[in-house]
Enzyme design. Structure first.
Site, PDB file in Angstrom:
ATOM      1  N   HIS A   1       3.805  40.531  12.646  1.00 45.35           N
ATOM      2  CA  HIS A   1       2.398  40.897  13.731  1.00 45.35           C
ATOM      3  C   HIS A   1       3.254  40.723  15.434  1.00 45.35           C
ATOM      4  O   HIS A   1       2.464  41.105  15.796  1.00 45.35           O
ATOM      5  CB  HIS A   1       1.829  39.499  13.681  1.00 45.35           C
ATOM      6  CG  HIS A   1       0.819  39.595  12.626  1.00 45.35           C
ATOM      7  ND1 HIS A   1      -0.235  40.828  11.780  1.00 45.35           N
ATOM      8  CD2 HIS A   1       0.527  38.489  11.594  1.00 45.35           C
ATOM      9  CE1 HIS A   1      -0.899  40.372  10.745  1.00 45.35           C
ATOM     10  NE2 HIS A   1      -0.610  38.713  10.775  1.00 45.35           N
TER      11      HIS A   1
ATOM     12  N   HIS B   1       5.371  36.611   7.974  1.00 47.04           N
ATOM     13  CA  HIS B   1       4.268  37.111   8.128  1.00 47.04           C
ATOM     14  C   HIS B   1       3.809  37.105   9.413  1.00 47.04           C
ATOM     15  O   HIS B   1       3.106  37.916   9.920  1.00 47.04           O
ATOM     16  CB  HIS B   1       2.962  36.490   7.669  1.00 47.04           C
ATOM     17  CG  HIS B   1       1.669  36.679   7.181  1.00 47.04           C
ATOM     18  ND1 HIS B   1       1.046  37.640   5.988  1.00 47.04           N
ATOM     19  CD2 HIS B   1       0.835  36.585   8.177  1.00 47.04           C
ATOM     20  CE1 HIS B   1       0.123  37.207   7.087  1.00 47.04           C
ATOM     21  NE2 HIS B   1      -0.600  36.797   8.165  1.00 47.04           N
ATOM     22  N   GLU B   2       3.909  36.241  10.531  1.00 42.72           N
ATOM     23  CA  GLU B   2       3.638  36.009  11.358  1.00 42.72           C
ATOM     24  C   GLU B   2       4.509  37.062  12.325  1.00 42.72           C
ATOM     25  O   GLU B   2       4.246  37.458  13.059  1.00 42.72           O
ATOM     26  CB  GLU B   2       3.328  34.404  12.207  1.00 42.72           C
ATOM     27  CG  GLU B   2       2.964  33.452  10.915  1.00 42.72           C
ATOM     28  CD  GLU B   2       1.569  34.101  11.885  1.00 42.72           C
ATOM     29  OE1 GLU B   2       1.495  34.465  12.640  1.00 42.72           O
ATOM     30  OE2 GLU B   2       0.059  33.446  10.779  1.00 42.72           O
TER      31      GLU B   2
END
Length: 218
Positions: free
Chosen positions: A28, A24-25
């Site tokens: 980004h 998820h990170e």
């Protein structure tokens, strides 16, 4: 949950939880670099290596605690640094950078849903049962992270998305909530209504609906 069952659950949950949080990170970071911000890249945070994203509390302690006491399984990784002012079109590109994390969780939820389908095709295989258990956790943790992060509360991804989409005046007003966003989220997570935290009241039906959606696909 007895000790043996807890150890078994931890063994099954380790891979899906770790990658749900860290990818998820990383997503980004990849999106930020694509749109012109090299902050995460320069700090070595654009990586699929979970070790670069692990937060001792959010990635390890909290998921273990929720597995032990029950409730919604969730956690977080070290946030990838994003300098939104460095994006080529800050307000517009913020949408895609913020959306990248939940989209990563969507893809991973579908992947684990596919793994359940594969395991069910070979029920006599020795690895079928543990794979189903791992995949069910994978679908659940990614569903929780997807729904949680889409709440329109800065600094969650949903808050960033709302700021990107709202007119400047309303976006500015919402952005002023960001310093208090995590405090609000913690209060929602601990203040009960009818014996259940407010956050659970918000997330549970949405998470359940998303898991049912994944099940219908496979």
């Amino acid at each position: 949950m007895n000790f043996d069952a807890l150890i078994q659950t931890i063994a099954l949950a380790a891979i899906p939880v770790l990658f749900a949080i860290t990818l998820h990170e990383a997503a980004h970071g990849y999106a930020a670099r694509h749109f012109g911000d090299l902050t995460a890249y320069q700090q070595g945070r654009i990586s699929l290596n979970p070790l670069h994203h692990i937060d001792p509390v959010g990635t390890i302690l909290l998921p273990l605690l929720t597995l032990f006491v029950g409730g919604i399984l969730f956690g977080w990784a070290k946030p990838v640094p994003v300098n939104f002012s460095a994006l080529r079109r800050p307000k517009q590109d913020m949408l895609w950078v913020a959306l990248a994390g939940p989209l990563a969780n969507l893809v991973m939820a579908l992947f684990w849903g596919g793994m359940i389908k594969v395991a069910l095709m070979f029920p006599e295989n020795y690895f079928a049962e543990p794979l189903i258990g791992m995949a069910q956790i994978g679908v659940t943790i990614n569903a929780v992270l997807l729904v949680l992060n889409l709440l329109p509360l800065p600094p969650l991804d949903g808050g960033r998305i709302a700021i990107s989409l709202l007119p400047h005046r309303q976006a500015f007003q919402l952005a002023k909530v960001e310093p208090y966003g995590m405090v609000i989220l913690i209060l929602l997570a601990v203040v009960p209504i009818g014996g259940q935290p407010i956050l659970s009241w918000i997330l549970s039906p949405l998470v359940t609906s998303f898991i049912q959606f994944v099940e219908t696909i496979f």
